[in-house]
Design an enzyme around this catalytic site. Structure first.
Site, PDB file in Angstrom:
ATOM      1  N   CYS A  68     -28.815 -23.292  13.066  1.00  0.00           N
ATOM      2  CA  CYS A  68     -29.693 -22.538  12.156  1.00  0.00           C
ATOM      3  C   CYS A  68     -31.042 -22.206  12.784  1.00  0.00           C
ATOM      4  CB  CYS A  68     -29.888 -23.319  10.862  1.00  0.00           C
ATOM      5  SG  CYS A  68     -28.351 -23.579   9.940  1.00  0.00           S
ATOM      6  N   CYS A  80     -32.149 -18.292   3.919  1.00  0.00           N
ATOM      7  CA  CYS A  80     -30.763 -18.730   3.731  1.00  0.00           C
ATOM      8  C   CYS A  80     -30.718 -19.795   2.635  1.00  0.00           C
ATOM      9  CB  CYS A  80     -30.203 -19.285   5.034  1.00  0.00           C
ATOM     10  SG  CYS A  80     -28.518 -19.921   4.885  1.00  0.00           S
ATOM     11  N   ASP A 135     -14.704 -10.237   7.313  1.00  0.00           N
ATOM     12  CA  ASP A 135     -13.729 -11.128   7.940  1.00  0.00           C
ATOM     13  C   ASP A 135     -14.131 -12.578   7.675  1.00  0.00           C
ATOM     14  OD1 ASP A 135     -15.966 -11.402   9.515  1.00  0.00           O
ATOM     15  OD2 ASP A 135     -14.817 -11.657  11.349  1.00  0.00           O
ATOM     16  N   GLU A 155      -8.681  -4.662  16.982  1.00  0.00           N
ATOM     17  CA  GLU A 155      -8.719  -5.164  15.607  1.00  0.00           C
ATOM     18  C   GLU A 155      -7.362  -5.719  15.176  1.00  0.00           C
ATOM     19  OE1 GLU A 155     -11.077  -5.865  13.681  1.00  0.00           O
ATOM     20  OE2 GLU A 155     -12.736  -4.922  14.748  1.00  0.00           O
ATOM     21  N   TYR A 201      -9.517  -4.734   5.299  1.00  0.00           N
ATOM     22  CA  TYR A 201     -10.477  -5.164   6.310  1.00  0.00           C
ATOM     23  C   TYR A 201     -10.478  -4.215   7.510  1.00  0.00           C
ATOM     24  CZ  TYR A 201     -12.295  -7.041  10.515  1.00  0.00           C
ATOM     25  OH  TYR A 201     -12.969  -7.118  11.686  1.00  0.00           O
ATOM     26  N   CYS A 247     -23.768 -19.197  13.281  1.00  0.00           N
ATOM     27  CA  CYS A 247     -23.390 -19.683  11.951  1.00  0.00           C
ATOM     28  C   CYS A 247     -21.944 -20.178  11.992  1.00  0.00           C
ATOM     29  CB  CYS A 247     -23.562 -18.560  10.923  1.00  0.00           C
ATOM     30  SG  CYS A 247     -23.568 -19.115   9.203  1.00  0.00           S
TER      31      CYS A 247
END
Length: 364
Positions: free
Chosen positions: A213, A222, A154, A53, A136, A206
């Site tokens: 999509c 969406c 994020d 991370e 985060y 995405c």
DNA sequence: CAGCCGTGGGT
DNA sequence: TACCCAAGGCT
């Protein structure tokens, strides 16, 4: 049995178990295999989750891969890293950027070793107290390593969620709202998988440009897609470009050694190694820069290499002219500087802009 | 809180 | 090419 959650009036979230479940189903079939990620159903190692991370902050998966492997091989657990020297950590980090991360990484390992017996805190609040762990990362580690029901947000998740709800307000102002909306994608369990599912979705389906999509598990629900302008999300406030700064770098050879120094601990390239150089200022010309050359007894002749080194930092572009000089064998290093063998330069904590400058000055 | 903090990949 | 972007934190 579907319940309806109303958030900030405009965003009506029709939700059963459906969206979180669709997301997890997709994740179980399409999850990425990553070195720091546990196998399906297995418990993640908090040390690996944390290390990854930190490295992944504003840095791509592909870039992080080799660094993660190097660190894990040399320091297999947080106790080992906590016993390492800061200098060794900086050297291993060189090239990865955002060097305060390396300092905080080391400080965090020391704190976990000293204050927590080498065991990471297993709460979001406890993690948040450690250096280098912000809102985060605390949520990410809590969810992924300890399966705490929280949703980190994020850049990927900002994009997915802003499209899913067609959020018109620009970032960063709309961060709190996106955080609330993202949390609606958490099911009753598997928080870490839910977060990683959204990240994988954002990075592979995405995407910022030309999102796929048709392959998205959430595509029939969406808001942006139904309007056909999904690529325009997330909205972002315009950012200004930095002003060009100029400077000079001085490549001084003493036989097969090079003159270097260490930058101040804080600020740009903090604590990293550099060759001596002028200040980096907007509107500086070559003569002003040359006047800031290091004082070396006997050096009267600087050779100006043709061309310039260009480098782009986050907030300004930089042009460096390169001067070279060869000095006699017993020339002393000026105060605060030192000689290092050119053969071992690869082991120094050299940021890329310095590697470029040295390569240009040494014709390598 | 907005500015500071690197670098490489992708288009 | 010249952008944009990336699993943000610190002050």
């Amino acid at each position: 049995m579907s319940l309806t959650i109303v958030t900030k009036k405009k965003f009506v979230v029709a939700e059963g178990a459906s969206r979180p479940a669709l997301l997890l189903d997709w994740y179980d079939r399409h999850r990425r295999r990553l070195p720091w990620r546990a196998a399906a159903g297995e418990r993640a190692d908090p040390y690996r989750v944390w290390l990854s991370e930190i490295m992944l902050q504003q840095t791509g998966v592909k870039t992080v891969g080799p660094y993660f492997a190097k660190f894990l091989a040399r320091w297999p657990d947080v106790a080992a890293l906590g016993r390492a020297s800061l200098d060794d950590v900086l050297r291993m980090w060189a090239g990865l950027g955002y060097y305060s991360r390396a300092r905080n990484l080391h400080a965090c390992a020391v704190a976990v070793l000293r204050d927590h017996g080498g065991i990471f805190p297993d709460t979001e609040e406890g993690l948040r107290q450690l250096p280098g762990i912000g809102p985060y990362t605390a949520k990410a580690i809590a969810a992924i390593a300890f399966d705490i029901r929280t949703m980190p947000v994020d850049g990927n998740i900002e994009r997915v969620v802003s499209r899913l709800y067609a959020v018109e307000e620009p970032l960063p102002q709309t961060k709190p709202l996106i955080g609330e909306l993202a949390s609606t994608l958490l099911g009753p369990s598997r928080a870490g998988d839910s977060a990683q599912a959204l990240m994988d979705l954002g990075s592979s389906i995405c995407t910022p440009k030309k999102p796929a999509c048709a392959l998205c598990p959430l595509n029939d629900d969406c808001a942006a897609r139904s309007r056909g302008d999904q690529e325009t999300f997330p909205r972002k406030a315009p950012k200004r470009a930095g002003t060009l700064r100029r400077g000079a770098a001085f490549i001084v050879r003493r036989g097969d050694e090079l003159l270097v120094r260490t930058r101040a601990e804080k600020g740009l390239l903090g604590g990293m190694t550099e060759v001596p150089g002028s200040a980096w200022l907007a509107g500086q010309d070559d003569k002003m820069a040359l006047n800031q050359a290091p004082e070396l007894n006997g050096v009267t002749c600087w050779h100006r290499k043709t061309g310039v080194i260009t480098h782009v930092f986050t907030h300004f572009p930089l042009e460096l002219v390169i001067y070279t000089a060869d000095v006699a064998t017993r020339t002393r290093a000026p105060e605060g500087m030192r000689w290092v063998p050119i053969a071992t330069l690869a082991d120094e904590a050299l940021p890329n802009v310095m590697r470029k400058a040295i390569a240009h000055g040494l014709d390598i």
